[in-house]
Design an enzyme around this catalytic site. Structure first.
Site, PDB file in Angstrom:
ATOM      1  N   THR A   1      13.788  -1.789  -2.913  1.00  0.00           N
ATOM      2  CA  THR A   1      14.033  -0.352  -2.926  1.00  0.00           C
ATOM      3  C   THR A   1      15.044   0.116  -1.893  1.00  0.00           C
ATOM      4  O   THR A   1      15.066  -0.349  -0.772  1.00  0.00           O
ATOM      5  CB  THR A   1      12.704   0.389  -2.698  1.00  0.00           C
ATOM      6  OG1 THR A   1      11.901   0.165  -3.821  1.00  0.00           O
ATOM      7  CG2 THR A   1      12.926   1.881  -2.508  1.00  0.00           C
TER       8      THR A   1
ATOM      9  N   GLU B   1      19.907  -9.847   3.824  1.00  0.00           N
ATOM     10  CA  GLU B   1      19.583 -11.190   4.313  1.00  0.00           C
ATOM     11  C   GLU B   1      20.028 -12.209   3.289  1.00  0.00           C
ATOM     12  O   GLU B   1      20.021 -11.944   2.101  1.00  0.00           O
ATOM     13  CB  GLU B   1      18.067 -11.340   4.489  1.00  0.00           C
ATOM     14  CG  GLU B   1      17.538 -10.745   5.761  1.00  0.00           C
ATOM     15  CD  GLU B   1      16.024 -10.935   5.813  1.00  0.00           C
ATOM     16  OE1 GLU B   1      15.596 -12.093   5.832  1.00  0.00           O
ATOM     17  OE2 GLU B   1      15.314  -9.924   5.815  1.00  0.00           O
TER      18      GLU B   1
ATOM     19  N   LYS C   1      16.827   2.810   4.247  1.00  0.00           N
ATOM     20  CA  LYS C   1      16.350   1.429   4.216  1.00  0.00           C
ATOM     21  C   LYS C   1      16.983   0.721   3.015  1.00  0.00           C
ATOM     22  O   LYS C   1      17.317   1.355   2.021  1.00  0.00           O
ATOM     23  CB  LYS C   1      14.827   1.361   4.128  1.00  0.00           C
ATOM     24  CG  LYS C   1      14.294   1.701   2.752  1.00  0.00           C
ATOM     25  CD  LYS C   1      12.943   1.049   2.483  1.00  0.00           C
ATOM     26  CE  LYS C   1      13.029  -0.431   2.565  1.00  0.00           C
ATOM     27  NZ  LYS C   1      13.212  -1.108   1.249  1.00  0.00           N
TER      28      LYS C   1
ATOM     29  N   ASN D   1      15.038 -15.701  -2.392  1.00  0.00           N
ATOM     30  CA  ASN D   1      14.561 -15.000  -3.578  1.00  0.00           C
ATOM     31  C   ASN D   1      13.732 -15.851  -4.503  1.00  0.00           C
ATOM     32  O   ASN D   1      13.207 -15.364  -5.490  1.00  0.00           O
ATOM     33  CB  ASN D   1      15.739 -14.402  -4.342  1.00  0.00           C
ATOM     34  CG  ASN D   1      16.073 -13.045  -3.807  1.00  0.00           C
ATOM     35  OD1 ASN D   1      15.284 -12.124  -3.943  1.00  0.00           O
ATOM     36  ND2 ASN D   1      17.216 -12.920  -3.164  1.00  0.00           N
TER      37      ASN D   1
ATOM     38  N   THR E   1      10.980  -2.166   5.031  1.00  0.00           N
ATOM     39  CA  THR E   1      10.128  -3.237   4.484  1.00  0.00           C
ATOM     40  C   THR E   1      10.636  -4.562   5.061  1.00  0.00           C
ATOM     41  O   THR E   1      10.260  -4.944   6.155  1.00  0.00           O
ATOM     42  CB  THR E   1      10.121  -3.239   2.939  1.00  0.00           C
ATOM     43  OG1 THR E   1      11.455  -3.245   2.457  1.00  0.00           O
ATOM     44  CG2 THR E   1       9.394  -2.024   2.411  1.00  0.00           C
TER      45      THR E   1
ATOM     46  N   THR F   1       3.323 -14.381  -3.458  1.00  0.00           N
ATOM     47  CA  THR F   1       2.238 -14.097  -2.506  1.00  0.00           C
ATOM     48  C   THR F   1       2.593 -14.554  -1.102  1.00  0.00           C
ATOM     49  O   THR F   1       3.373 -15.458  -0.909  1.00  0.00           O
ATOM     50  CB  THR F   1       0.954 -14.807  -2.948  1.00  0.00           C
ATOM     51  OG1 THR F   1       1.288 -16.147  -3.262  1.00  0.00           O
ATOM     52  CG2 THR F   1       0.358 -14.104  -4.119  1.00  0.00           C
TER      53      THR F   1
END
Lengths: 406, 406
Positions: free
Chosen positions: A188, A275, A177, A401, A151, A406
């Site tokens: 996740t 990150e 991942k 974060n 992702t 959106t």
């Protein structure tokens, strides 16, 4: 030219990673298939809010501890999607079973991506239909699947280990991942492992849990557990060794060691891809009464917001480390502990039996400037130890974060 | 001119806040004295690493559930100080008892400040010797003590409530310090309350625990518990009401209500003083099966790093709130919950029975821009509720907390 091995070097494994359109540009559908039914095991998220594929895969694994295919879509987590999502997950399982002509309960499904968005059933189902004939054991197919489960990850996470047992080469490969924990609701953690070892399925399950407890369960980026976390393994037995049925089997110890090595490698790659993190930190707790308490201490230290900000600031702030240990939920006597801080090369002792030593603060601050640092606590209460890995908490983490969903 | 009442308005209470030299400029020694021995109760940090004054005060309280004086120094936590610190804490207690001519076990001591620095016994002991004759019931003495317990706090935290019982005016005042959590190792939370109510000491203890569970235990800045946390209360009975001995006593319910009101007021002041925080957030969980589960959910949400960064970013990220609830360690069914977000004035529903509503993201983002915001979760599983208060996680928090210890 050195060949880098991946899951396609495991006997009988074919795979493919495709683009179905859920993500705009990148591959978003991974299929890992074994030519024969495999012993299978999986561990799932402890979060009480569980995504639809987690419910289905757990039910399927529990039916017969067997699987023949893992299908994973990226871009949509199929979590908090209600009836629509449940039907989508079932469709994903059914079309895979139908196309491969295998029982539905031999399908493991997984999803990762945004929470609470309607599941794009049509894209995923069509993707499976249109790509399943491409399943391949070429090396590039292995790279495709490793990329198709990502992702916000910035790189694909792969690993491979080989070992000899029964005079036979055993192959084991895995992909994962993370846990950038950066993009909203995309936290996740997934890992899929395949091996051609022949092993009894109950023992495989026990081994997977043992190794996950010491690898994926010992990493932390921000202490949250997602709705979709899953680690699954398929062992298809195509190496044709005498089936390993007991922990006293000579091949068993080496298998467990190699699986732990592979999962630890993948777990550390996930932490490296956090990150917004500026440092990779290795935590070691030794001379503890039990391995369990050692691991609890590692987790308490590596989860502490105050310790993580201190690491970002290159601050040898032993008081925060000791205070975090006091909150670990176990008996802890700081008057016995020795504490060491440093980088990959050199460590400096800062506490001796709970008392601060007169260490050179500027020197240690220089060591903590490195991007890979180490924290080592000796509890001096026994002989057991535990390790874990984490990141620091940075201003960038907060910025990433805090952006709008959106 | 309106008189603002403080602890000196409680009958029989005298106090003083002095400068002893442990801190360079500010007052750093607080003494709160009752003219007569008082029923006393206290709750202490759950951290397994406990400062020396915590050990002594707990022992003294447990001896006879009585106290006559609270002495607190600021600037040095007397934690992780070993034998030297233990002797220093004892000296602090002994000189206080000697100067006031009271039993040692009637002394409560507390410390706050840096961990692991040798305790400045001489400064503190001389400070007590030189200031105890200044004990006063003038209003300014109350302000002095409220200031003398601060470390990195940016303002003094005081509260006062009065109520009538038995036809008598009952007075209750308190002071607190937080939890800026900013300066390394200075995370201690302290609160001291005095009242002239006449109440049985075991019942006082039970009431204090009830109220602390619903006030100080429901605030969070960064989830860490310090080595020195303490909340203590002395009830000296000088209001001369008929002694309250049972929960069915007509005066009992109003006392508990008023104590909870006072502690909640102080707890919220502590959260407001979380430097590096940009928002004050009120969390409410309603329609839960038990009060306990409601409070667990409040804590799980308010402690989540991902929720706190979302609040900083004004992000109506309901997925993170639901996922945090899934990690609360209780049974949780997201398919039943309603979720509301907003500011002090207006709330917007974002989830209905677990399904995202089509809310106006820009409008809600505007509400979340306010400095005081609210999160309200309806579990729809029962009738009980819980409340809590917290801050957001900001880039400033990380910067403040990453600075070097010295």
């Amino acid at each position: 030219m050195t060949m880098i091995k991946n899951i396609t070097n495991v006997r009988g494994i074919k795979c493919w990673g495709a683009h179905t359109g859920v993500k705009s540009m990148r591959r978003d559908l991974a299929i890992i298939y074994s030519e024969v039914p495999a012993a299978a095991a999986a561990v799932f998220t402890q979060n009480k809010v569980r995504a639809e594929p987690v419910e289905i895969s757990e039910r399927n694994i529990n039916t017969n501890h067997r699987a023949q295919v893992i299908v994973c879509n990226a871009g949509n987590a199929n979590a908090c999607t209600g009836e629509q999502g449940r039907l989508g997950a079932e469709a994903m399982m059914k079309v895979t079973a139908e196309m491969l002509n295998i029982p539905e309960e031999d399908v493991i499904i997984a999803s990762t991506g945004l929470i609470g968005e309607p599941f794009p059933t049509e894209d995923v189902v069509n993707g499976i239909r249109n790509n399943i004939h491409k399943l391949s054991d070429e090396a590039k197919a292995g790279s495709f699947v490793a990329n198709a489960i990502l992702t916000t990850d910035t790189f694909a996470k792969e690993g491979f280990v080989g070992f000899e047992h029964d005079g036979i080469q055993i192959n084991m490969g895995g992909i994962a991942k993370g846990s950038g924990m950066i993009h909203p609701n995309m936290a996740t953690m997934l890992a899929f492992v395949v091996t051609d070892l022949n092993i009894e399925n109950k023992l495989l399950d026990k081994t997977l849990r043992y190794c996950v407890d010491r690898s994926f369960n010992m990493i932390t980026v921000d202490g949250d557990t997602s709705t979709n976390d899953m680690v699954a393994i398929m062992a298809n037995g195509m190496a044709d060794n005498t089936k390993i049925k007991s922990e006293s089997d000579p091949g068993y110890i080496i298998f467990r060691e190699k699986l732990l090595e592979l999962l630890t490698h993948l777990a550390k790659l996930i932490v490296s891809d956090g990150e917004g993190a500026s440092k990779f930190i290795e935590y070691k707790v030794t001379k503890a009464r039990t391995e369990e308490t050692a691991r609890k201490l590692v987790r308490a230290i590596s989860d502490s917001t105050l310790v993580k900000t201190a690491m970002f600031g290159r601050d040898p702030n032993w008081g925060r480390i000791v205070a975090a240990c006091g909150n670990a939920g176990i008996n802890f006597n700081y008057r016995k502990v020795n504490l060491f801080l440093g980088d990959q090369e050199k460590m400096v002792q800062v506490l001796e039996k709970g008392k601060p030593l007169d260490f050179d603060k500027n020197y240690i601050k220089k060591l903590l400037r490195e991007s890979q640092i180490r924290v080592h606590l000796e509890v001096n209460n026994g002989k057991e130890s535990g390790m874990g890995w984490g990141s620091d908490l940075t201003t960038d983490y907060v910025l990433f974060n805090s952006v709008y969903t959106t």
